[in-house]
Design an enzyme around this catalytic site. Structure first.
Site, PDB file in Angstrom:
ATOM      1  N   SER A 144       0.860  -1.096  -0.002  1.00 55.21           N
ATOM      2  CA  SER A 144      -0.099  -0.104  -0.113  1.00 55.21           C
ATOM      3  C   SER A 144       0.885   1.196  -0.084  1.00 55.21           C
ATOM      4  O   SER A 144       0.605   2.151  -0.649  1.00 55.21           O
ATOM      5  CB  SER A 144      -0.932   0.015   1.197  1.00 55.21           C
ATOM      6  OG  SER A 144      -0.226   0.175   2.452  1.00 55.21           O
ATOM      7  N   HIS A 148       8.779   3.185   8.866  1.00 53.66           N
ATOM      8  CA  HIS A 148       8.408   2.416  10.090  1.00 53.66           C
ATOM      9  C   HIS A 148       6.993   2.987  10.793  1.00 53.66           C
ATOM     10  O   HIS A 148       7.141   3.798  11.018  1.00 53.66           O
ATOM     11  CB  HIS A 148       9.700   2.501  10.965  1.00 53.66           C
ATOM     12  CG  HIS A 148       9.687   1.480  12.082  1.00 53.66           C
ATOM     13  ND1 HIS A 148       9.712   0.078  11.977  1.00 53.66           N
ATOM     14  CD2 HIS A 148       9.284   1.922  13.235  1.00 53.66           C
ATOM     15  CE1 HIS A 148       9.351  -0.304  13.109  1.00 53.66           C
ATOM     16  NE2 HIS A 148       9.178   0.566  13.997  1.00 53.66           N
ATOM     17  N   MET A 171      10.668  -7.021   3.716  1.00 51.64           N
ATOM     18  CA  MET A 171      11.011  -8.018   5.044  1.00 51.64           C
ATOM     19  C   MET A 171      12.209  -8.569   4.988  1.00 51.64           C
ATOM     20  O   MET A 171      12.230  -9.544   5.189  1.00 51.64           O
ATOM     21  CB  MET A 171       9.755  -8.546   5.208  1.00 51.64           C
ATOM     22  CG  MET A 171       8.459  -8.354   5.322  1.00 51.64           C
ATOM     23  SD  MET A 171       8.230  -6.792   6.344  1.00 51.64           S
ATOM     24  CE  MET A 171       7.998  -7.650   7.853  1.00 51.64           C
ATOM     25  N   ARG A 172      13.140  -7.822   4.471  1.00 49.58           N
ATOM     26  CA  ARG A 172      14.645  -8.330   4.531  1.00 49.58           C
ATOM     27  C   ARG A 172      15.488  -7.109   5.251  1.00 49.58           C
ATOM     28  O   ARG A 172      15.372  -6.005   4.998  1.00 49.58           O
ATOM     29  CB  ARG A 172      15.329  -8.586   3.456  1.00 49.58           C
ATOM     30  CG  ARG A 172      14.247  -9.383   2.530  1.00 49.58           C
ATOM     31  CD  ARG A 172      14.994 -10.771   2.531  1.00 49.58           C
ATOM     32  NE  ARG A 172      16.391 -10.988   2.536  1.00 49.58           N
ATOM     33  CZ  ARG A 172      17.184 -11.854   2.550  1.00 49.58           C
ATOM     34  NH1 ARG A 172      16.611 -13.259   2.806  1.00 49.58           N
ATOM     35  NH2 ARG A 172      18.250 -12.094   2.199  1.00 49.58           N
ATOM     36  N   GLU A 222       1.461   7.225   7.125  1.00 45.98           N
ATOM     37  CA  GLU A 222       2.759   6.719   6.250  1.00 45.98           C
ATOM     38  C   GLU A 222       2.340   6.961   4.834  1.00 45.98           C
ATOM     39  O   GLU A 222       3.448   7.212   4.305  1.00 45.98           O
ATOM     40  CB  GLU A 222       2.634   5.151   6.573  1.00 45.98           C
ATOM     41  CG  GLU A 222       2.928   4.454   7.822  1.00 45.98           C
ATOM     42  CD  GLU A 222       3.020   2.804   7.703  1.00 45.98           C
ATOM     43  OE1 GLU A 222       3.630   2.504   6.782  1.00 45.98           O
ATOM     44  OE2 GLU A 222       2.709   2.207   8.685  1.00 45.98           O
ATOM     45  N   VAL A 279      19.265  -1.726  12.303  1.00 35.83           N
ATOM     46  CA  VAL A 279      17.855  -2.126  12.046  1.00 35.83           C
ATOM     47  C   VAL A 279      16.892  -0.873  12.552  1.00 35.83           C
ATOM     48  O   VAL A 279      16.882  -0.644  13.658  1.00 35.83           O
ATOM     49  CB  VAL A 279      17.326  -3.407  12.695  1.00 35.83           C
ATOM     50  CG1 VAL A 279      15.790  -3.816  12.400  1.00 35.83           C
ATOM     51  CG2 VAL A 279      18.089  -4.494  12.157  1.00 35.83           C
ATOM     52  N   ASP A 280      16.317  -0.079  11.700  1.00 32.03           N
ATOM     53  CA  ASP A 280      15.328   1.030  12.195  1.00 32.03           C
ATOM     54  C   ASP A 280      16.102   2.060  12.999  1.00 32.03           C
ATOM     55  O   ASP A 280      15.724   2.767  13.653  1.00 32.03           O
ATOM     56  CB  ASP A 280      14.229   0.325  12.746  1.00 32.03           C
ATOM     57  CG  ASP A 280      13.409  -0.332  12.044  1.00 32.03           C
ATOM     58  OD1 ASP A 280      13.418  -0.291  10.718  1.00 32.03           O
ATOM     59  OD2 ASP A 280      12.637  -1.344  12.645  1.00 32.03           O
ATOM     60  N   ASN A 319      13.278   4.104   4.370  1.00 34.52           N
ATOM     61  CA  ASN A 319      12.409   3.161   4.902  1.00 34.52           C
ATOM     62  C   ASN A 319      11.152   3.960   5.473  1.00 34.52           C
ATOM     63  O   ASN A 319      11.378   5.044   6.048  1.00 34.52           O
ATOM     64  CB  ASN A 319      13.135   2.139   5.875  1.00 34.52           C
ATOM     65  CG  ASN A 319      12.397   1.113   6.191  1.00 34.52           C
ATOM     66  OD1 ASN A 319      11.492   0.772   5.565  1.00 34.52           O
ATOM     67  ND2 ASN A 319      12.360   0.843   7.580  1.00 34.52           N
TER      68      ASN A 319
HETATM   69  C1  GRF Z   1       4.000  -0.601   6.673  1.00 42.44           C
HETATM   70  O1  GRF Z   1       3.308  -0.680   7.986  1.00 42.44           O
HETATM   71  C2  GRF Z   1       5.443  -0.133   6.995  1.00 42.44           C
HETATM   72  O2  GRF Z   1       5.434   0.874   7.758  1.00 42.44           O
HETATM   73  C3  GRF Z   1       6.104  -1.357   7.377  1.00 42.44           C
HETATM   74  O3  GRF Z   1       5.502  -2.459   6.577  1.00 42.44           O
HETATM   75  C4  GRF Z   1       4.159  -2.425   6.438  1.00 42.44           C
HETATM   76  C5  GRF Z   1       4.134  -2.346   4.839  1.00 42.44           C
HETATM   77  O4  GRF Z   1       2.697  -1.942   4.259  1.00 42.44           O
HETATM   78  N1  GRF Z   1       7.757  -1.109   7.084  1.00 42.44           N
HETATM   79  P1  GRF Z   1       2.431  -2.067   2.643  1.00 42.44           P
HETATM   80  O5  GRF Z   1       2.886  -3.314   2.181  1.00 42.44           O
HETATM   81  O6  GRF Z   1       3.130  -0.686   2.405  1.00 42.44           O
HETATM   82  O7  GRF Z   1       1.059  -1.909   2.620  1.00 42.44           O
END
Ligand code: GRF
Length: 199
Positions: A13, A108, A89-90, A173, A143-144, A106
């Site tokens: 998204s 978060h 997710m890596r 976001e 990380v973050d 990124n």
């Molecule tokens: C989001 O909550 C973002 O902050 C985190 O992973 C999620 C990804 O959501 N890093 P999407 O795939 O962008 O919908």
């Protein structure tokens, strides 16, 4: 025209929000390529439907650095100026990070440095904070932990579940990620240690 490379693993998204803002001319850039390490990622399917260049690069069973080198090579092939992690997710290896200095963003779903890592919305809810939010930050070797470009605050309501809170955060976001991209592309930010100035 500056060129964005999007890395994602799932729903996508944030990618879609970026793509909408690119289409609307609100982000002065084009999406050069969308890369996923998961073949079933919804974001990858959406990118294909939009007619964007996409690549599936499997990460499973691969050494971290070997995977990262493949991803970096594709990003270079597409002459990407800015790498946007959008639910990727890596964890990226230091050599990848060094290939794109101050050029990886990124998003978060918490106000860093609070609640880094996975399940940040649940962490915030269980901790009992009254406000949480989201952070768009540069990626460094941790990380973050990278320098913060933009943040938005979101209140926590008494009747929130991790899901309702996550939805409210997600809305922010989608807004601040594009804002952070524009700021970085503009090349007017200054960097003083961890501080990103000139917003
Ligand atoms: C989001 O909550 C973002 O902050 C985190 O992973 C999620 C990804 O959501 N890093 P999407 O795939 O962008 O919908």
């Amino acid at each position: 025209m500056k060129r964005l490379g999007i890395l994602l693993s799932g729903r996508g998204s944030n990618f879609e929000a970026i793509a909408r803002n690119v289409q609307a001319g609100k982000i002065p850039a084009e999406i050069a390529v969308v890369i996923s390490n998961k073949p079933e990622a919804l974001g990858l399917a959406r990118a294909k439907q939009m007619g964007l260049e996409t690549r599936f690069i499997p990460s499973k069973g691969k050494e971290r650095e070997a995977f990262d080198r493949e991803v970096a090579a594709v990003l270079k092939e597409f002459q990407v100026d800015l790498v946007c992690l959008a639910g990727f997710m890596r964890i990226l290896s230091p050599c990848f990070v060094r290939e794109f200095p101050r050029r990886i963003l990124n998003i978060h779903p918490a106000l860093l440095p609070s609640f880094p890592g996975e399940d940040a919305q649940r962490q915030a809810l269980e901790y009992g904070v009254k406000f949480t939010g989201c952070t768009a930050h540069l990626v460094d070797e941790g990380v973050d932990t990278g320098p913060i470009v933009c943040q938005a605050v979101v209140p926590v309501r008494d009747n929130d579940t991790a899901e309702t809170l996550a939805a409210r955060i997600l809305h922010e976001e989608h807004r601040i990620y594009s804002e952070a991209i524009c700021l970085l592309l503009d090349d007017k930010l200054q960097f003083e240690g961890r501080r990103v100035l000139g917003k």
